[in-house]
Structures are given as structure tokens and as C-alpha cells.
Design a protein around this motif. Structure first.
Motif, PDB file in Angstrom:
ATOM      1  N   MET A   1     -14.301 -24.442 -29.582  1.00 46.10           N
ATOM      2  CA  MET A   1     -12.910 -24.677 -29.211  1.00 46.10           C
ATOM      3  C   MET A   1     -12.738 -26.144 -28.815  1.00 46.10           C
ATOM      4  O   MET A   1     -13.657 -26.756 -28.280  1.00 46.10           O
ATOM      5  CB  MET A   1     -12.496 -23.756 -28.068  1.00 46.10           C
ATOM      6  N   PRO A   2     -11.559 -26.753 -29.077  1.00 43.89           N
ATOM      7  CA  PRO A   2     -11.374 -28.173 -28.848  1.00 43.89           C
ATOM      8  C   PRO A   2     -11.404 -28.593 -27.387  1.00 43.89           C
ATOM      9  O   PRO A   2     -11.686 -29.712 -27.065  1.00 43.89           O
ATOM     10  CB  PRO A   2     -10.014 -28.459 -29.477  1.00 43.89           C
ATOM     11  N   LYS A   3     -11.073 -27.699 -26.454  1.00 42.90           N
ATOM     12  CA  LYS A   3     -11.124 -28.043 -25.036  1.00 42.90           C
ATOM     13  C   LYS A   3     -11.805 -26.919 -24.287  1.00 42.90           C
ATOM     14  O   LYS A   3     -11.973 -25.816 -24.803  1.00 42.90           O
ATOM     15  CB  LYS A   3      -9.720 -28.289 -24.498  1.00 42.90           C
ATOM     16  N   ASP A   4     -12.211 -27.193 -23.043  1.00 38.12           N
ATOM     17  CA  ASP A   4     -12.976 -26.184 -22.331  1.00 38.12           C
ATOM     18  C   ASP A   4     -12.106 -24.974 -21.998  1.00 38.12           C
ATOM     19  O   ASP A   4     -10.869 -25.039 -21.987  1.00 38.12           O
ATOM     20  CB  ASP A   4     -13.627 -26.784 -21.081  1.00 38.12           C
ATOM     21  N   ILE A   5     -12.757 -23.888 -21.700  1.00 36.84           N
ATOM     22  CA  ILE A   5     -12.084 -22.604 -21.551  1.00 36.84           C
ATOM     23  C   ILE A   5     -11.084 -22.602 -20.392  1.00 36.84           C
ATOM     24  O   ILE A   5     -10.015 -21.988 -20.487  1.00 36.84           O
ATOM     25  CB  ILE A   5     -13.117 -21.469 -21.387  1.00 36.84           C
ATOM     26  N   LEU A   6     -11.383 -23.314 -19.310  1.00 40.05           N
ATOM     27  CA  LEU A   6     -10.452 -23.342 -18.177  1.00 40.05           C
ATOM     28  C   LEU A   6      -9.148 -24.038 -18.549  1.00 40.05           C
ATOM     29  O   LEU A   6      -8.062 -23.591 -18.169  1.00 40.05           O
ATOM     30  CB  LEU A   6     -11.101 -24.033 -16.973  1.00 40.05           C
ATOM     31  N   SER A   7      -9.279 -25.134 -19.303  1.00 35.29           N
ATOM     32  CA  SER A   7      -8.072 -25.842 -19.746  1.00 35.29           C
ATOM     33  C   SER A   7      -7.239 -24.964 -20.679  1.00 35.29           C
ATOM     34  O   SER A   7      -6.009 -24.957 -20.618  1.00 35.29           O
ATOM     35  CB  SER A   7      -8.453 -27.140 -20.466  1.00 35.29           C
ATOM     36  N   THR A   8      -7.929 -24.216 -21.537  1.00 39.73           N
ATOM     37  CA  THR A   8      -7.242 -23.314 -22.462  1.00 39.73           C
ATOM     38  C   THR A   8      -6.482 -22.233 -21.700  1.00 39.73           C
ATOM     39  O   THR A   8      -5.320 -21.929 -22.008  1.00 39.73           O
ATOM     40  CB  THR A   8      -8.256 -22.658 -23.426  1.00 39.73           C
ATOM     41  N   ILE A   9      -7.138 -21.657 -20.705  1.00 40.89           N
ATOM     42  CA  ILE A   9      -6.496 -20.613 -19.897  1.00 40.89           C
ATOM     43  C   ILE A   9      -5.260 -21.160 -19.189  1.00 40.89           C
ATOM     44  O   ILE A   9      -4.193 -20.529 -19.176  1.00 40.89           O
ATOM     45  CB  ILE A   9      -7.496 -20.029 -18.877  1.00 40.89           C
ATOM     46  N   GLN A  10      -5.385 -22.328 -18.607  1.00 44.62           N
ATOM     47  CA  GLN A  10      -4.256 -22.921 -17.886  1.00 44.62           C
ATOM     48  C   GLN A  10      -3.074 -23.230 -18.808  1.00 44.62           C
ATOM     49  O   GLN A  10      -1.921 -22.968 -18.462  1.00 44.62           O
ATOM     50  CB  GLN A  10      -4.716 -24.208 -17.187  1.00 44.62           C
ATOM     51  N   SER A  11      -3.375 -23.735 -19.988  1.00 43.51           N
ATOM     52  CA  SER A  11      -2.291 -24.115 -20.898  1.00 43.51           C
ATOM     53  C   SER A  11      -1.592 -22.903 -21.512  1.00 43.51           C
ATOM     54  O   SER A  11      -0.429 -22.988 -21.909  1.00 43.51           O
ATOM     55  CB  SER A  11      -2.849 -25.008 -22.019  1.00 43.51           C
ATOM     56  N   GLU A  12      -2.293 -21.756 -21.575  1.00 42.14           N
ATOM     57  CA  GLU A  12      -1.709 -20.562 -22.202  1.00 42.14           C
ATOM     58  C   GLU A  12      -1.287 -19.499 -21.192  1.00 42.14           C
ATOM     59  O   GLU A  12      -0.915 -18.395 -21.573  1.00 42.14           O
ATOM     60  CB  GLU A  12      -2.711 -19.967 -23.203  1.00 42.14           C
ATOM     61  N   MET A  13      -1.328 -19.843 -19.915  1.00 45.03           N
ATOM     62  CA  MET A  13      -1.048 -18.862 -18.862  1.00 45.03           C
ATOM     63  C   MET A  13       0.291 -18.156 -19.064  1.00 45.03           C
ATOM     64  O   MET A  13       0.411 -16.935 -18.863  1.00 45.03           O
ATOM     65  CB  MET A  13      -1.066 -19.558 -17.496  1.00 45.03           C
ATOM     66  N   SER A  14       1.319 -18.873 -19.461  1.00 40.00           N
ATOM     67  CA  SER A  14       2.658 -18.300 -19.587  1.00 40.00           C
ATOM     68  C   SER A  14       2.759 -17.236 -20.689  1.00 40.00           C
ATOM     69  O   SER A  14       3.688 -16.430 -20.690  1.00 40.00           O
ATOM     70  CB  SER A  14       3.685 -19.404 -19.853  1.00 40.00           C
ATOM     71  N   THR A  15       1.806 -17.224 -21.594  1.00 44.22           N
ATOM     72  CA  THR A  15       1.847 -16.272 -22.714  1.00 44.22           C
ATOM     73  C   THR A  15       1.119 -14.967 -22.404  1.00 44.22           C
ATOM     74  O   THR A  15       1.200 -14.018 -23.177  1.00 44.22           O
ATOM     75  CB  THR A  15       1.227 -16.897 -23.975  1.00 44.22           C
ATOM     76  N   PHE A  16       0.403 -14.907 -21.289  1.00 43.73           N
ATOM     77  CA  PHE A  16      -0.423 -13.743 -20.974  1.00 43.73           C
ATOM     78  C   PHE A  16       0.402 -12.587 -20.406  1.00 43.73           C
ATOM     79  O   PHE A  16       1.444 -12.805 -19.764  1.00 43.73           O
ATOM     80  CB  PHE A  16      -1.517 -14.103 -19.956  1.00 43.73           C
ATOM     81  N   SER A  17      -0.094 -11.377 -20.632  1.00 41.22           N
ATOM     82  CA  SER A  17       0.502 -10.188 -20.016  1.00 41.22           C
ATOM     83  C   SER A  17       0.126 -10.160 -18.537  1.00 41.22           C
ATOM     84  O   SER A  17      -0.683 -10.977 -18.067  1.00 41.22           O
ATOM     85  CB  SER A  17      -0.020  -8.923 -20.701  1.00 41.22           C
ATOM     86  N   GLN A  69     -17.848 -15.187 -22.634  1.00 39.43           N
ATOM     87  CA  GLN A  69     -18.797 -15.276 -21.523  1.00 39.43           C
ATOM     88  C   GLN A  69     -19.784 -16.425 -21.743  1.00 39.43           C
ATOM     89  O   GLN A  69     -20.088 -17.189 -20.817  1.00 39.43           O
ATOM     90  CB  GLN A  69     -19.550 -13.950 -21.398  1.00 39.43           C
ATOM     91  N   LYS A  70     -20.247 -16.561 -22.971  1.00 38.36           N
ATOM     92  CA  LYS A  70     -21.171 -17.652 -23.294  1.00 38.36           C
ATOM     93  C   LYS A  70     -20.502 -19.010 -23.096  1.00 38.36           C
ATOM     94  O   LYS A  70     -21.117 -19.959 -22.594  1.00 38.36           O
ATOM     95  CB  LYS A  70     -21.665 -17.518 -24.731  1.00 38.36           C
ATOM     96  N   ALA A  71     -19.224 -19.109 -23.478  1.00 40.64           N
ATOM     97  CA  ALA A  71     -18.483 -20.362 -23.296  1.00 40.64           C
ATOM     98  C   ALA A  71     -18.376 -20.716 -21.818  1.00 40.64           C
ATOM     99  O   ALA A  71     -18.509 -21.885 -21.433  1.00 40.64           O
ATOM    100  CB  ALA A  71     -17.095 -20.240 -23.915  1.00 40.64           C
ATOM    101  N   LEU A  72     -18.141 -19.722 -20.984  1.00 38.69           N
ATOM    102  CA  LEU A  72     -18.079 -19.952 -19.543  1.00 38.69           C
ATOM    103  C   LEU A  72     -19.426 -20.426 -19.009  1.00 38.69           C
ATOM    104  O   LEU A  72     -19.504 -21.371 -18.216  1.00 38.69           O
ATOM    105  CB  LEU A  72     -17.669 -18.663 -18.818  1.00 38.69           C
ATOM    106  N   GLN A  73     -20.489 -19.768 -19.445  1.00 39.17           N
ATOM    107  CA  GLN A  73     -21.826 -20.123 -18.975  1.00 39.17           C
ATOM    108  C   GLN A  73     -22.204 -21.538 -19.398  1.00 39.17           C
ATOM    109  O   GLN A  73     -22.811 -22.285 -18.630  1.00 39.17           O
ATOM    110  CB  GLN A  73     -22.845 -19.108 -19.495  1.00 39.17           C
ATOM    111  N   GLU A  74     -21.859 -21.899 -20.637  1.00 40.69           N
ATOM    112  CA  GLU A  74     -22.163 -23.245 -21.125  1.00 40.69           C
ATOM    113  C   GLU A  74     -21.397 -24.295 -20.319  1.00 40.69           C
ATOM    114  O   GLU A  74     -21.923 -25.360 -19.998  1.00 40.69           O
ATOM    115  CB  GLU A  74     -21.792 -23.370 -22.608  1.00 40.69           C
ATOM    116  N   MET A  75     -20.160 -23.966 -19.970  1.00 35.05           N
ATOM    117  CA  MET A  75     -19.326 -24.923 -19.248  1.00 35.05           C
ATOM    118  C   MET A  75     -19.876 -25.212 -17.858  1.00 35.05           C
ATOM    119  O   MET A  75     -19.883 -26.360 -17.395  1.00 35.05           O
ATOM    120  CB  MET A  75     -17.898 -24.396 -19.132  1.00 35.05           C
ATOM    121  N   ILE A  76     -20.355 -24.173 -17.179  1.00 31.12           N
ATOM    122  CA  ILE A  76     -20.797 -24.353 -15.788  1.00 31.12           C
ATOM    123  C   ILE A  76     -22.279 -24.631 -15.664  1.00 31.12           C
ATOM    124  O   ILE A  76     -22.780 -24.834 -14.561  1.00 31.12           O
ATOM    125  CB  ILE A  76     -20.471 -23.089 -14.950  1.00 31.12           C
TER     126      ILE A  76
END
Length: 289
Positions: A1-17, A69-76
Motif C-alpha cells: 500500500m502507498p502509505k502506512d496503515i494508520l494513515s489509511t485508516i485516518q483518511s478513510e474514517m468517514s467511509t466506515f460503518s 495484521q502483518k502490515a501492522l506488525q511491519e509498521m511497529i
């Protein structure tokens, strides 16, 4: 993915259920713990179903929950403090038998390392070390034990080995002063990565030496400065670094080098046997005592 998972979550927060937002907020606030939770446990923690967690991973563009989960582990991987490691380790172990869990985890890391090790890269490392004018070996903190292990057996095979012992960055460069294109450096580092090892690899790379990285991931800071990379799985969710798989990989490397330099190794041990006998290094056992 082009940016880390936390940035992705923050930018897409408004679209989540509603349920997905619960997952998102928990990950943003406690990503160090979420990275080591199963989909089921994460769902129970935020009070949503396991299927909601799986769909959340897909929503972020991952093939499944394990990929997220792997993406999270790699990030931290290089960010957890020792205190965070202890907290995560306590959460993972819970009431389970510590001996069984730790040893089973080590077994799994060895299996993963065996399956994922690039045999071409492995053979290239063997050939490079065997052909080197001079071999430099560096590992800091817990990786120093692996570097010492590799260095001990390398000195039995070769006469041109330097195990870099250091307590400061300046000492590293002093010992690498004469490294050049015909030499090899083996840099060993696992989370949290050693800045001294990274700088040493960069220096050796800039000097044209063959740089071999023994590390845990393609995202390791050693990789950009290495021409050969050997990956071994480590477990960083503890204040103790589990380096069983890296040690096993290094053991295989030593055996492969020893086989290639079999005649030299045989002469070394023949010489040692004569020295031991001549100077009575080992006391003879008195069968009557």
C-alpha cells in the motif's frame, strides 16, 4: 500500500460503518496490541463480530485479516519500546503455559524462515564470504551473540575475519577503515534495529564492499545498503528478543561455508589437535579416580 496503515485508516474514517469505526479507533489508539490479536480477539475487544473485522481488512484493501495484521506488525516492528513489548507479551500469553507458548513460537519462526529463505541469496552469501579478501562481522545488543557465534566458527575456517566489537559509532568506522571492494561485511540486526549497524552497512556499501544483511524483513533499514539479504523471522513482542530462527539460519550458513572449505577446515582441526596434545590443553581422564 502507498502509505502506512494508520494513515489509511485516518483518511478513510468517514467511509466506515459504525462497527468498522470501533475497530479503526482501537487500532489507532492501541496498534501495538491490535497487531498481535486474532480477528476473533479483536472483534471481542471492540464488541463486533469476527466477520466485521475481516470485512474491515478487505475495506482497507488487504487480501484478508492476516495481511492487515502483518502490515501492522511491519509498521511497529522498530517502534515498540521495551515497556510496550512487556505489555503486548503479557496480553498474548495470558494464562497460557509460558514454556509451551515460547517454544512453540520459536518452532514456528524456524519453519517460516526455512520456507521463505531465498536459496539463491543464501548461496550467494556463501560464495561471497568464501571468496572475500577480508570478512567483517557486526551485530549489536542481542544480535552481538549471533555475530560472535558466526565469528567464532568463521575464524576456524578463515584467517581474515574481524568481529567488530564496539561501544561507540566511532569505533565501528575505525575497525572498518580499510574495507573495500574485495571485502565482505555481514551485518546482523533485528528490531529494534541498531543505528550503528545500519551506518556500518552504509559505509561498507559506499566503499564498494559486498554487504550481507541478516535481518527480519525487506523493510529493515539494513536492506537498502545490502547486496545480499538473508531473512529470518524474529519475535519482537517481548522485552527478550527471540533469535532462535536467525541463529539457525546462521548455523546453516556456517555449515554450507564449512563444506565448501572442507580441506581448509580439516587442516585447521588437525593443527588444533596437535597443539592440544603438545600443550596438554585437555587433561586426560583418570579412569581409576
Amino acid at each position: 500500500m502507498p502509505k502506512d496503515i494508520l494513515s489509511t485508516i485516518q483518511s478513510e474514517m468517514s467511509t466506515f460503518s459504525k462497527g468498522q469505526k470501533l475497530i479503526a479507533h482501537f487500532i489507532l489508539e492501541s496498534y501495538d496490541k491490535a497487531a498481535f490479536m486474532t480477528a476473533s480477539k479483536l472483534g471481542k475487544t471492540v464488541k463486533v463480530s469476527e466477520s466485521t473485522v475481516v470485512r474491515f481488512a478487505a475495506e482497507l484493501g488487504y487480501d484478508g485479516y492476516p495481511a492487515m495484521q502483518k502490515a501492522l506488525q511491519e509498521m511497529i516492528r522498530s517502534k515498540l519500546t521495551s515497556v510496550q513489548r512487556i505489555e503486548v507479551s503479557n496480553d498474548r500469553i495470558g494464562d497460557q503455559d509460558i514454556l509451551s507458548m515460547v517454544m512453540q513460537s520459536d518452532i514456528e519462526k524456524i519453519h517460516l524462515t526455512m520456507e521463505e529463505t531465498d536459496r539463491v541469496q543464501f548461496q550467494r552469501a556463501v560464495d561471497a564470504i568464501t571468496a572475500a579478501r577480508h570478512i567483517y562481522i557486526l551485530g549489536v545488543r542481542s544480535a552481538a551473540a549471533i555475530a560472535s557465534f558466526l565469528g567464532f566458527y568463521s575464524t576456524l575456517i578463515f584467517q581474515n575475519v574481524t568481529i567488530i566489537h564496539t561501544t561507540s559509532a566511532s569505533e565501528v568506522f575505525e575497525q572498518l577503515l580499510h574495507i573495500g571492494p574485495e571485502d565482505v561485511i555481514v551485518g546482523i540486526s533485528f528490531p529494534r534495529y541498531s543505528r550503528r549497524t545500519v551506518k556500518a552497512m552504509q559505509f561498507a556499501h559506499d566503499r564498494g564492499a559486498e554487504a550481507i544483511a541478516i535481518t527480519d524483513s525487506q523493510t529493515s533499514p539494513l536492506v537498502p545498503y545490502s547486496s545480499i539479504t538473508l531473512l529470518a523471522k524474529s519475535d519482537m513482542a517481548s522485552f527478550v528478543d527471540s533469535l532462535v530462527a536467525p541463529l539457525s539460519l546462521v548455523n546453516a550458513l556456517i555449515v554450507a561455508i564449512g563444506r565448501k572449505k572442507n580441506d581448509d577446515l580439516s587442516r585447521t582441526f588437525e593443527s588444533l589437535e596437535r597443539i592440544w596434545d603438545e600443550y596438554e590443553v585437555y587433561e586426560k581422564v583418570d579412569e581409576n579416580s
